[in-house]
Motif scaffolding. Structure first.
Motif, mmCIF file in Angstrom:
data_model
loop_
_atom_site.group_PDB
_atom_site.id
_atom_site.type_symbol
_atom_site.label_atom_id
_atom_site.label_comp_id
_atom_site.label_asym_id
_atom_site.label_seq_id
_atom_site.Cartn_x
_atom_site.Cartn_y
_atom_site.Cartn_z
ATOM 1 N N UNK A 1 -9.996 68.574 -81.111
ATOM 2 C CA UNK A 1 -10.589 68.139 -79.862
ATOM 3 C C UNK A 1 -11.866 67.394 -80.237
ATOM 4 N N UNK A 2 -12.034 66.199 -79.729
ATOM 5 C CA UNK A 2 -13.172 65.366 -80.104
ATOM 6 C C UNK A 2 -14.235 65.376 -79.018
ATOM 7 N N UNK A 3 -15.468 65.551 -79.453
ATOM 8 C CA UNK A 3 -16.589 65.447 -78.530
ATOM 9 C C UNK A 3 -16.910 63.981 -78.299
ATOM 10 N N UNK B 1 -27.899 70.251 -69.468
ATOM 11 C CA UNK B 1 -27.349 68.977 -69.949
ATOM 12 C C UNK B 1 -25.819 69.024 -69.877
ATOM 13 N N UNK B 2 -25.189 67.855 -69.970
ATOM 14 C CA UNK B 2 -23.734 67.749 -69.895
ATOM 15 C C UNK B 2 -23.189 67.068 -71.142
ATOM 16 N N UNK B 3 -22.010 67.522 -71.588
ATOM 17 C CA UNK B 3 -21.297 66.896 -72.700
ATOM 18 C C UNK B 3 -19.827 66.808 -72.320
ATOM 19 N N UNK B 4 -19.109 65.902 -72.982
ATOM 20 C CA UNK B 4 -17.679 65.737 -72.707
ATOM 21 C C UNK B 4 -16.873 65.962 -73.969
ATOM 22 N N UNK C 1 -18.504 69.298 -69.589
ATOM 23 C CA UNK C 1 -19.003 70.667 -69.670
ATOM 24 C C UNK C 1 -20.513 70.678 -69.491
ATOM 25 N N UNK C 2 -20.993 71.735 -68.899
ATOM 26 C CA UNK C 2 -22.430 71.923 -68.721
ATOM 27 C C UNK C 2 -22.922 72.898 -69.779
#
Length: 131
Positions: A94-96, A108-111, A122-123
């Motif tokens: 799974x790649x960020x 903050x948010x990341x995908x 995702x939070x």
């Protein structure tokens, strides 16, 4: 196992989406990784302690996955951080999305793009010193 200074336990929960309008604490990741003073993933510390950089994927109704946080050349920006659950398999990664550029701090948010190619946001709900 005693971890070097800078290692953090990062908790990500699924952010609001069409399917989950309130987000979901039952879907997410727990990441054990080194962060620099600004809260970015620390590539040099990762290189020195690769085996300690772990990820746990929890998804309601599915088996919990345990793997490694891996830094690979290529991708947007010249490198990609991935979650690798089986080093012998090529299809479980799974790649960020630009994880190296993100600050890991609460709020903050990341995908992350899952193994099926679907992108989820995702939070960051917590960042604590790793014990």
């Amino acid at each position: 196992m005693t971890l070097p200074q800078g290692f953090k336990r990062i908790m990500l929960n699924l952010a609001r989406s069409k399917e989950y309008p309130e987000g979901s604490a039952r879907h997410g990741y727990e990441i054990l990784a080194p962060l620099d003073a600004e809260g970015h993933l620390d590539v040099e510390a990762w290189k020195a302690h690769r085996d300690a950089c772990r990820v746990k994927r929890f998804w309601a109704g599915e088996k919990t996955e345990i793997g490694h946080l891996v830094h690979r050349p290529g991708g947007r920006g010249g490198s990609t951080w991935i979650f690798d659950y089986d080093s012998a398999a090529l299809d479980d990664d799974e790649a960020g999305y630009r994880l190296g550029a993100h600050v890991f701090a609460p709020g903050e948010y990341v995908s992350v793009r899952d193994e099926d190619g679907d992108m989820h946001t995702f939070k960051v709900v917590s960042v604590d010193a790793a014990a």
